[in-house]
Design a protein around this motif. Structure first.
Motif, PDB file in Angstrom:
ATOM      1  N   TYR A   1      21.410  -5.515  -7.020  1.00 19.18           N
ATOM      2  CA  TYR A   1      21.049  -6.933  -7.114  1.00 19.18           C
ATOM      3  C   TYR A   1      19.546  -7.066  -6.956  1.00 19.18           C
ATOM      4  N   ALA A   2      18.939  -7.792  -7.894  1.00 15.36           N
ATOM      5  CA  ALA A   2      17.493  -8.052  -7.844  1.00 15.36           C
ATOM      6  C   ALA A   2      16.697  -6.762  -7.769  1.00 15.36           C
ATOM      7  N   TRP A   3      17.157  -5.738  -8.484  1.00 10.85           N
ATOM      8  CA  TRP A   3      16.507  -4.432  -8.424  1.00 10.85           C
ATOM      9  C   TRP A   3      15.431  -4.348  -9.511  1.00 10.85           C
ATOM     10  N   ALA A   4      14.313  -4.971  -9.240  1.00  6.14           N
ATOM     11  CA  ALA A   4      13.184  -4.975 -10.170  1.00  6.14           C
ATOM     12  C   ALA A   4      11.967  -5.483  -9.430  1.00  6.14           C
ATOM     13  N   ASP A   5      10.797  -5.246  -9.993  1.00  5.46           N
ATOM     14  CA  ASP A   5       9.576  -5.765  -9.378  1.00  5.46           C
ATOM     15  C   ASP A   5       9.610  -7.289  -9.315  1.00  5.46           C
ATOM     16  N   ASN A   6      10.027  -7.911 -10.436  1.00  9.86           N
ATOM     17  CA  ASN A   6      10.049  -9.373 -10.531  1.00  9.86           C
ATOM     18  C   ASN A   6      11.430  -9.800 -11.030  1.00  9.86           C
ATOM     19  N   PRO A   7      12.433  -9.721 -10.172  1.00  9.42           N
ATOM     20  CA  PRO A   7      13.814  -9.901 -10.630  1.00  9.42           C
ATOM     21  C   PRO A   7      14.196 -11.356 -10.864  1.00  9.42           C
ATOM     22  N   ASP A   8      15.218 -11.531 -11.668  1.00 11.25           N
ATOM     23  CA  ASP A   8      15.844 -12.832 -11.878  1.00 11.25           C
ATOM     24  C   ASP A   8      17.051 -12.887 -10.943  1.00 11.25           C
ATOM     25  N   CYS A   9      16.992 -13.695  -9.899  1.00 16.52           N
ATOM     26  CA  CYS A   9      18.051 -13.695  -8.896  1.00 16.52           C
ATOM     27  C   CYS A   9      18.177 -15.085  -8.281  1.00 16.52           C
TER      28      CYS A   9
ATOM     29  N   GLU B   1      15.248   7.828  -7.005  1.00 13.52           N
ATOM     30  CA  GLU B   1      14.572   6.891  -7.881  1.00 13.52           C
ATOM     31  C   GLU B   1      13.137   7.336  -8.130  1.00 13.52           C
ATOM     32  N   VAL B   2      12.295   6.401  -8.584  1.00  8.42           N
ATOM     33  CA  VAL B   2      10.966   6.760  -9.076  1.00  8.42           C
ATOM     34  C   VAL B   2      10.051   7.325  -8.000  1.00  8.42           C
ATOM     35  N   THR B   3      10.251   6.951  -6.742  1.00  5.97           N
ATOM     36  CA  THR B   3       9.343   7.453  -5.697  1.00  5.97           C
ATOM     37  C   THR B   3       9.952   8.594  -4.896  1.00  5.97           C
ATOM     38  N   PHE B   4      11.131   9.030  -5.257  1.00  6.61           N
ATOM     39  CA  PHE B   4      11.772  10.130  -4.537  1.00  6.61           C
ATOM     40  C   PHE B   4      10.898  11.391  -4.633  1.00  6.61           C
ATOM     41  N   GLY B   5      10.586  11.981  -3.499  1.00  7.85           N
ATOM     42  CA  GLY B   5       9.757  13.180  -3.480  1.00  7.85           C
ATOM     43  C   GLY B   5       8.275  12.907  -3.365  1.00  7.85           C
ATOM     44  N   ASN B   6       7.845  11.627  -3.503  1.00  5.31           N
ATOM     45  CA  ASN B   6       6.426  11.287  -3.339  1.00  5.31           C
ATOM     46  C   ASN B   6       6.098  11.217  -1.853  1.00  5.31           C
ATOM     47  N   ARG B   7       5.260  12.134  -1.407  1.00  7.23           N
ATOM     48  CA  ARG B   7       4.934  12.162   0.018  1.00  7.23           C
ATOM     49  C   ARG B   7       3.424  12.233   0.250  1.00  7.23           C
TER      50      ARG B   7
ATOM     51  N   GLY C   1       0.791  -1.226   0.000  1.00  5.06           N
ATOM     52  CA  GLY C   1       0.000   0.000   0.000  1.00  5.06           C
ATOM     53  C   GLY C   1       0.820   1.271   0.000  1.00  5.06           C
ATOM     54  N   ASN C   2       2.118   1.168   0.294  1.00  6.30           N
ATOM     55  CA  ASN C   2       2.984   2.340   0.327  1.00  6.30           C
ATOM     56  C   ASN C   2       4.024   2.344  -0.789  1.00  6.30           C
ATOM     57  N   ALA C   3       3.911   1.420  -1.757  1.00  9.09           N
ATOM     58  CA  ALA C   3       4.951   1.276  -2.771  1.00  9.09           C
ATOM     59  C   ALA C   3       5.125   2.533  -3.619  1.00  9.09           C
ATOM     60  N   GLN C   4       4.067   3.311  -3.816  1.00  9.37           N
ATOM     61  CA  GLN C   4       4.212   4.535  -4.593  1.00  9.37           C
ATOM     62  C   GLN C   4       4.913   5.638  -3.806  1.00  9.37           C
ATOM     63  N   ARG C   5       5.056   5.430  -2.506  1.00 10.58           N
ATOM     64  CA  ARG C   5       5.773   6.387  -1.653  1.00 10.58           C
ATOM     65  C   ARG C   5       6.875   5.650  -0.883  1.00 10.58           C
ATOM     66  N   ALA C   6       7.600   4.793  -1.614  1.00 10.63           N
ATOM     67  CA  ALA C   6       8.590   3.937  -0.971  1.00 10.63           C
ATOM     68  C   ALA C   6       9.697   4.741  -0.295  1.00 10.63           C
TER      69      ALA C   6
ATOM     70  N   PRO D   1       8.515  -3.504 -16.163  1.00 14.05           N
ATOM     71  CA  PRO D   1       9.505  -4.228 -16.961  1.00 14.05           C
ATOM     72  C   PRO D   1      10.898  -3.614 -16.926  1.00 14.05           C
ATOM     73  N   GLU D   2      11.026  -2.314 -16.660  1.00 15.88           N
ATOM     74  CA  GLU D   2      12.341  -1.680 -16.684  1.00 15.88           C
ATOM     75  C   GLU D   2      13.112  -2.048 -15.422  1.00 15.88           C
ATOM     76  N   PRO D   3      14.234  -2.761 -15.525  1.00 15.85           N
ATOM     77  CA  PRO D   3      14.890  -3.334 -14.352  1.00 15.85           C
ATOM     78  C   PRO D   3      15.439  -2.320 -13.365  1.00 15.85           C
ATOM     79  N   SER D   4      15.781  -1.118 -13.811  1.00 19.00           N
ATOM     80  CA  SER D   4      16.413  -0.168 -12.898  1.00 19.00           C
ATOM     81  C   SER D   4      15.440   0.886 -12.361  1.00 19.00           C
ATOM     82  N   ARG D   5      14.134   0.716 -12.650  1.00 12.13           N
ATOM     83  CA  ARG D   5      13.151   1.707 -12.186  1.00 12.13           C
ATOM     84  C   ARG D   5      11.984   0.960 -11.570  1.00 12.13           C
ATOM     85  N   SER D   6      12.019   0.761 -10.257  1.00 14.79           N
ATOM     86  CA  SER D   6      11.019  -0.082  -9.602  1.00 14.79           C
ATOM     87  C   SER D   6      10.652   0.468  -8.230  1.00 14.79           C
ATOM     88  N   GLY D   7       9.382   0.863  -8.084  1.00 15.42           N
ATOM     89  CA  GLY D   7       8.900   1.289  -6.782  1.00 15.42           C
ATOM     90  C   GLY D   7       8.903   0.158  -5.776  1.00 15.42           C
TER      91      GLY D   7
END
Length: 529
Positions: A495-503, A523-529, A315-320, A357-363
């Motif tokens: 390492y394993a920096w994705a929603d559904n990583p291969d690890c 990252e993607v949620t920086f500044g989301n408060r 429930g907080n992933a958009q404001r990680a 799908p983008e491995p380096s951008r994951s909330g």
């Protein structure tokens, strides 16, 4: 077993006077007790037994349990409390205990056991019931578990701290366990087995879809400039609520029709059913900051606990990024409520889910990182579940390993097993060495390997340009060395920096290593408060 702070009390212990008081107490029903006190409850071993309630101001209260007695006088607000000496697990064949409380009326609670009590909270993956889990038919049928007692807190929201909640203790049977939290149930089984079959009390208090701020006191949110926007946003929502409600009513028929189709599809696919359309904000909803803390947590304190199990974060992933502060603040607030800085707090890191799908951008990766950072708090442990999620389902059915990993982590936290056998490996430090980045892991005695015996994978590396590329890695004891032939001067590794990583990195005990990154770039949620 788990002594908290010394409990100060002005209460006078006087056995003869207390027993005489029981004999003379009138029958008018003025003494009230929170629902967490009840027949078939479990009392935490090794800690002072706190008993409290309400009565008329000035009313004298007498309490008796296991040969111990205490007396109190209700204060001007009508509240009273006593502290009885710690108890130990009853010997084999001993009769269960009876708690008696008397004022102008008498209350008695029967069939009480002494063991370990755990509070299990969070959102939908903690609420997820045993009857919905993998192998549900067999697990429910085998759920006659003597010595395990279950207490479920009814879902409720409140504007201020509540004296009691709705719920009652029950034996663990196929009927009661079927609708109980699967994670909590599997934890209880393992904890009981690891502790010689002692009684276990599981208090379940969770609500699907909720955010951490709903479980956190408003004053805590208000005191931090990074958390205060949560309250500002809620207050603005309240001001707009009439319009929000009107819009919902106007679209309700369509939403219900779409929901019915989704329900049929979920049933056909064997997935958890979607929630019925309803107003998801506004007065009385589970998203109200502090609303669940007041209604579903404060009525339980200071009932003595072994510790807390927590499964939340979706429930907080958009404001990680904000969760870095919010989650530790919530943990500290619960410890304050129980007056125990050492209250063990164990939690589940978010599993894998196919979303981004983008491995380096994951909330979700950022939320896992925020959970990882919470290990900086003492007396905490985290169960990594990056390998047991369902990429296609927010509510993975495989809850058995989750419960077992929590129990293993608790065992290590309490010194019952070596840390390397119970704690999922997590990064402790890193160092850039030429073209390589070396990451040291905790526990310090852990030995890392790959799950499949093959090459380590799931790694990326970047230079100062912040452009991540696939990386290679080798394992050296409790360290991982990461590099890429295309990056001459590395600045960061992940390492394993994705929603559904291969690890595939695990400990010698088979516990998965936590996803991580060595950088702290926004990252993607920086500044989301």
């Amino acid at each position: 077993m788990h002594p908290g702070k010394n409990i100060r009390s002005h209460l006078t212990l006087c056995s003869a006077a207390v027993l005489a008081f029981f004999a003379s107490a009138a029958t008018r029903a003025d003494v009230e007790m929170p629902a967490v006190f009840g027949n078939r409850m479990v009392i935490q071993r090794g800690q002072p037994v706190r008993v409290w309630g309400r009565a008329d101001a000035g009313e004298k209260i007498a309490v008796a349990l296991a040969g111990h007695t205490a007396a109190a006088t209700a204060d001007a607000s009508g509240t009273w409390s006593v502290a009885l000496p710690p108890l130990q697990v009853l010997p084999p064949g001993a009769q269960p205990l009876r708690l008696e409380v008397a004022g102008k009326n008498k209350l008695a609670f029967h069939q009480i056991l002494v063991g370990d009590v755990w509070l299990c909270s969070g959102q939908s993956n903690m609420f997820f019931q045993l009857r919905q889990s993998a192998r549900a038919e067999a697990d429910v049928a085998a759920a006659t578990r003597p010595g395990i007692r279950l207490f479920s807190v009814d879902r409720a929201v409140a504007d201020g701290p509540q004296f009691t909640c709705k719920g009652k203790w029950a034996d663990c049977t196929p009927e009661t366990a079927a609708r109980f939290s699967a994670v909590a149930y599997f934890f209880g089984l393992q904890w009981q087995a690891d502790n010689g079959g002692i009684p276990v009390g599981l208090i379940h208090s969770s609500w699907g879809g909720t955010t951490a701020e709903a479980w956190t006191p408003r004053a805590v949110l208000d005191a931090d400039s990074d958390l205060k926007p949560i309250l500002t946003r809620w207050d603005e929502t309240m001001a707009d609520f009439p319009k929000i409600k009107a819009d919902f009513e106007a679209n309700k028929e369509r939403l219900v029709a779409e929901w019915k189709i989704a329900v049929q599809k979920a049933k056909a696919e064997g997935r958890m059913l979607p929630a019925e359309p309803r107003l998801r904000t506004g007065p009385g909803t589970q998203y109200q900051p502090a609303g669940l803390y007041h209604a579903m947590i404060t009525p339980l304190a200071p009932f003595a606990l072994s510790g807390v199990l927590w499964y939340q974060g979706e429930g907080n992933a958009q404001r990680a990024h904000q969760y870095r502060k919010l989650f530790p603040a919530m943990i500290r607030s619960w410890r304050d409520l129980w007056n125990r800085d050492d209250l063990p707090f164990l939690y589940v890191q978010l599993p894998n889910l196919a979303r981004q799908p983008e491995p380096s951008r994951s909330g979700w990766a950022e939320l896992r990182e925020a959970q990882l950072r919470a290990l900086a708090l003492p007396h905490t442990a985290m169960a990594v579940t990056i390998d047991v999620g369902d990429p296609g389902d927010l509510h993975p059915k495989e809850k058995l390993p989750v419960g077992r990993r929590l129990a293993s982590a608790a065992g290590s936290l309490f010194g019952l097993r070596p840390p390397a056998d119970g704690i999922c490996p997590y990064p402790r430090s890193h160092k850039i060495q030429g073209r390589e980045i070396r990451v040291q892991f905790s526990p310090s005695t852990v030995a890392l390997r790959t799950r499949d015996g093959g090459e380590p994978h799931g790694f990326t590396i970047a230079g100062t340009d912040k452009q991540f590329v696939p990386a290679r890695a080798r394992l050296e004891g409790n360290a991982i060395v990461i590099w890429s032939d295309t990056v001459e001067k590395p600045a960061a590794a992940r390492y394993a920096w994705a929603d559904n990583p291969d690890c595939n990195i695990v400990s010698a005990a088979g516990l998965p290593a936590s996803p991580f990154r060595t950088d702290d770039w926004p990252e993607v949620t920086f500044g989301n408060r």
